[in-house]
Write a protein that holds these residues in place. Structure first.
Motif, PDB file in Angstrom:
ATOM      1  N   LEU A   5      -4.189  -9.912  12.492  1.00 21.62           N
ATOM      2  CA  LEU A   5      -3.137  -9.114  13.204  1.00 21.62           C
ATOM      3  C   LEU A   5      -1.833  -8.738  12.296  1.00 21.62           C
ATOM      4  N   ALA A   6      -1.450  -9.688  11.611  1.00 21.89           N
ATOM      5  CA  ALA A   6      -0.543  -9.786  10.498  1.00 21.89           C
ATOM      6  C   ALA A   6      -1.063  -8.680   9.609  1.00 21.89           C
ATOM      7  N   LEU A   7      -1.970  -8.780   9.085  1.00 17.87           N
ATOM      8  CA  LEU A   7      -2.606  -7.837   8.009  1.00 17.87           C
ATOM      9  C   LEU A   7      -2.864  -6.289   8.612  1.00 17.87           C
ATOM     10  N   LEU A   8      -3.247  -6.224   9.742  1.00 11.49           N
ATOM     11  CA  LEU A   8      -3.434  -4.844  10.608  1.00 11.49           C
ATOM     12  C   LEU A   8      -1.882  -4.225  10.689  1.00 11.49           C
ATOM     13  N   PHE A   9      -1.100  -5.167  11.292  1.00 11.20           N
ATOM     14  CA  PHE A   9       0.321  -4.507  11.723  1.00 11.20           C
ATOM     15  C   PHE A   9       1.132  -4.419  10.431  1.00 11.20           C
TER      16      PHE A   9
END
Length: 309
Positions: A5-9
């Motif tokens: 999620l950190a990567l995508l956001f």
């Protein structure tokens, strides 16, 4: 799941915002630390040793500080203990794909208005002297930078994120900032910036070649692998030539040649053979290739995060 999620956001934030001028950027702080150390240490004897201590010390300190920050956050009660917000912000700060694309697009638009505007605009993204560049040389400089910085600004940070997590990604930005500030073979930096340049070469060795591979894959031109291999090693840098060769092959154009940096002439070899005029359509095609290569790399790193690697 937090890492994914950190990567995508973080990536989506870069797509939407780039590097907004109103938002304080950690790389600015990196630059101030490097400048402070350089002004104090780049004098007298043993400059190479002093430069090595500065470079290695700042890289290790950056990695350690980021790791300690994330570790401290992990001890907080959930959901703060997941550290999603801090991780995605750090990833966002470490990516520079959108800002670079905007700058390159602005170079071509400025050049359509006047040669002088084009020279001023390209000076924002290249280190060479732009005051005497022709329109063709301005376009070439912008596209060379687009290819090179796809590796430095997107693929390499994501590579180190996959390998060493967010601390590795942030430490890589320090490596890259050191090289961009003191990693030059000029009289002032030849000794002091030697270690910074070599560390950057090592950190980018795999990412640069991976960038070229991703570019020819998304362009549907795997047959260019031989062209990239032959021409990539002709660049003065052990790494920059590979993404530049990939883009030169995709566009069927020629990059490289002699340039002035800080008043000194560097006779760089040519990459590619077709010395044709570059156009706005070439810029648009290059940006499409950059974006597709970036998306493919995000997918690959996301898969690694999802699978727990």
């Amino acid at each position: 799941m937090t890492k994914l999620l950190a990567l995508l956001f973080g990536w989506i934030l870069d797509l939407l915002l780039g590097d907004p001028a109103w938002l304080p950027h950690p790389v600015v702080g990196f630059g101030k630390m490097i400048a402070f150390g350089e002004h104090r240490q780049n004098k007298g004897t043993h400059r190479k040793l002093k430069g090595a201590v500065l470079a290695i010390g700042l890289i290790l300190a950056t990695f350690a500080a980021t790791w300690l920050l994330l570790y401290a956050i992990s001890k907080l009660p959930s959901p703060l203990g997941e550290g999603l917000g801090v991780r995605l912000l750090l990833i966002f700060f470490c990516l520079a794909g959108t800002t670079l694309i905007r700058e390159v697009r602005e170079v071509f638009l400025a050049l359509d208005r006047s040669l002088e505007e084009g020279r001023r605009q390209v000076a924002r993204i290249v280190g060479r002297d732009t005051s005497e560049l022709s329109a063709q040389e301005v376009r070439t400089a912008a596209l060379e930078t687009l290819a090179e910085n796809l590796s430095d600004g997107v693929i390499a940070p994501l590579f180190w994120l996959a390998l060493l997590g967010v601390p590795g990604m942030v430490a890589y930005k320090m490596v890259n900032t050191l090289d961009s500030m003191i990693g030059y073979r000029t009289e002032r930096y030849r000794e002091f910036g030697c270690w910074a340049a070599h560390i950057d070469d090592i950190a980018n060795y795999i990412p640069a070649r991976l960038t070229a591979l991703l570019m020819i894959i998304v362009a549907g031109r795997p047959c260019l692998a031989g062209f990239v291999w032959r021409n990539g090693c002709r660049h003065a840098s052990p790494n920059s030539g590979y993404p530049e060769a990939a883009l030169a092959g995709i566009l069927n154009c020629r990059f490289g040649g002699p340039h002035y940096y800080f008043g000194e002439l560097f006779d760089k070899p040519f990459i590619g053979e077709n010395d044709r005029a570059l156009t706005t359509e070439d810029m648009k095609k290059a940006i499409r290739v950059n974006r597709m290569a970036e998306v493919l790399m995000v997918v690959l790193v996301g898969l690694c995060a999802w699978l727990g690697y």
